[in-house]
Write a protein that holds these residues in place. Structure first.
Motif, short mmCIF file in Angstrom:
data_model
loop_
_atom_site.label_atom_id
_atom_site.label_comp_id
_atom_site.label_asym_id
_atom_site.label_seq_id
_atom_site.Cartn_x
_atom_site.Cartn_y
_atom_site.Cartn_z
N VAL A 48 30.55 36.03 36.08
CA VAL A 48 30.34 36.13 37.52
C VAL A 48 29.25 37.15 37.83
O VAL A 48 28.27 36.83 38.51
N ALA A 49 29.42 38.37 37.33
CA ALA A 49 28.46 39.44 37.64
C ALA A 49 28.61 40.57 36.63
O ALA A 49 29.67 40.73 36.03
N VAL A 50 27.52 41.33 36.48
CA VAL A 50 27.55 42.49 35.59
C VAL A 50 26.65 43.58 36.15
O VAL A 50 25.65 43.28 36.82
N VAL A 51 27.04 44.82 35.89
CA VAL A 51 26.23 45.96 36.34
C VAL A 51 26.09 46.93 35.17
O VAL A 51 27.06 47.22 34.46
N SER A 52 24.86 47.40 34.96
CA SER A 52 24.61 48.36 33.88
C SER A 52 25.03 49.76 34.32
O SER A 52 25.36 49.99 35.49
N THR A 68 28.76 40.94 45.57
CA THR A 68 28.02 42.15 45.23
C THR A 68 28.85 42.99 44.27
O THR A 68 30.00 43.33 44.57
N ILE A 69 28.26 43.32 43.13
CA ILE A 69 28.94 44.19 42.17
C ILE A 69 28.39 45.60 42.30
O ILE A 69 27.19 45.79 42.55
N SER A 70 29.28 46.57 42.16
CA SER A 70 28.86 47.96 42.22
C SER A 70 29.80 48.79 41.35
O SER A 70 30.83 48.29 40.91
N ARG A 71 29.41 50.03 41.12
CA ARG A 71 30.25 50.88 40.29
C ARG A 71 30.17 52.31 40.77
O ARG A 71 29.18 52.74 41.36
N ASN A 73 30.67 55.68 38.79
CA ASN A 73 30.90 56.26 37.45
C ASN A 73 31.83 57.46 37.50
O ASN A 73 32.56 57.72 36.54
N ALA A 74 31.79 58.20 38.58
CA ALA A 74 32.67 59.36 38.69
C ALA A 74 34.14 58.94 38.71
O ALA A 74 35.01 59.69 38.27
N LYS A 75 34.39 57.75 39.22
CA LYS A 75 35.77 57.25 39.30
C LYS A 75 36.08 56.24 38.20
O LYS A 75 37.19 55.70 38.17
N ASN A 76 35.11 55.97 37.32
CA ASN A 76 35.32 54.96 36.26
C ASN A 76 35.80 53.64 36.87
O ASN A 76 36.72 52.99 36.33
N THR A 77 35.20 53.24 37.96
CA THR A 77 35.64 52.06 38.69
C THR A 77 34.46 51.14 38.99
O THR A 77 33.38 51.62 39.34
N VAL A 78 34.70 49.85 38.86
CA VAL A 78 33.70 48.85 39.23
C VAL A 78 34.32 47.96 40.30
O VAL A 78 35.53 47.71 40.30
N TYR A 79 33.49 47.52 41.23
CA TYR A 79 33.94 46.74 42.37
C TYR A 79 33.23 45.39 42.41
O TYR A 79 32.11 45.25 41.91
N LEU A 80 33.90 44.43 43.03
CA LEU A 80 33.27 43.15 43.30
C LEU A 80 33.58 42.78 44.75
O LEU A 80 34.72 42.43 45.07
N GLN A 81 32.58 42.91 45.60
CA GLN A 81 32.71 42.51 47.00
C GLN A 81 32.38 41.03 47.09
O GLN A 81 31.28 40.61 46.73
N MET A 82 33.34 40.25 47.56
CA MET A 82 33.18 38.80 47.63
C MET A 82 33.20 38.37 49.10
O MET A 82 34.22 38.53 49.77
N ASP A 83 32.10 37.86 49.57
CA ASP A 83 31.97 37.39 50.95
C ASP A 83 31.72 35.89 50.97
O ASP A 83 31.35 35.30 49.96
N SER A 84 31.91 35.30 52.13
CA SER A 84 31.68 33.85 52.31
C SER A 84 32.39 33.06 51.21
O SER A 84 31.80 32.17 50.58
N LEU A 85 33.63 33.39 50.99
CA LEU A 85 34.37 32.75 49.91
C LEU A 85 34.56 31.26 50.14
O LEU A 85 34.72 30.80 51.28
N LYS A 86 34.57 30.54 49.02
CA LYS A 86 34.74 29.08 49.05
C LYS A 86 35.96 28.71 48.21
O LYS A 86 36.34 29.46 47.30
#
Length: 123
Positions: A48-52, A68-71, A73-86
């Motif tokens: 689906v998505a990857v972030v370096s 939109t993928i984001s991260r 690093n301070a929280k060791n967390t990665v996010y995936l914002q999913m809009d206009s879902l189908k």
């Protein structure tokens, strides 16, 4: 013990939004590539998505412009914002960690997988 724990899945109507989170623990992931995959019933798991570690991002064509993928690093967390879902976005979504974006995108070298979170999009 390294763990990736996803959250944020659920049921949403078509056109809606969800935000998935993946919290990593038991290790240091600030230099890892972090990604999301999904697997729909009867289908193979797909990228689906990857972030370096430096926030370079890549997306599957099917989600480009909607996800939109984001991260953090301070929280060791990665996010995936999913809009206009189908409805075709319905799947179990998995978080993954690997050494770089190239190998994560192709799932050649995945160091760790999460347990998955269900996303269901109704029409």
């Amino acid at each position: 013990q390294v763990q990736l724990v996803e959250s944020g899945g659920g049921l949403v109507q078509a056109g809606g939004s969800l935000r998935l989170s993946c919290a990593a623990s038991g290790g240091t992931f600030s230099r890892s590539a972090m990604g999301w995959f999904r697997q729909a019933p009867g289908k193979e798991r797909e990228f689906v998505a990857v972030v370096s570690w430096s926030s370079t991002r890549y997306y599957a064509d099917s989600v480009k412009g909607r996800f939109t993928i984001s991260r953090d690093n301070a929280k060791n967390t990665v996010y995936l914002q999913m809009d206009s879902l189908k409805p075709e976005d319905t799947a179990v979504y998995y978080c993954a960690a690997g050494p770089n974006t190239s190998v994560v995108r192709t799932a050649k070298t995945i160091d760790y997988w999460g347990q998955g979170t269900q996303v269901t999009v109704s029409s």
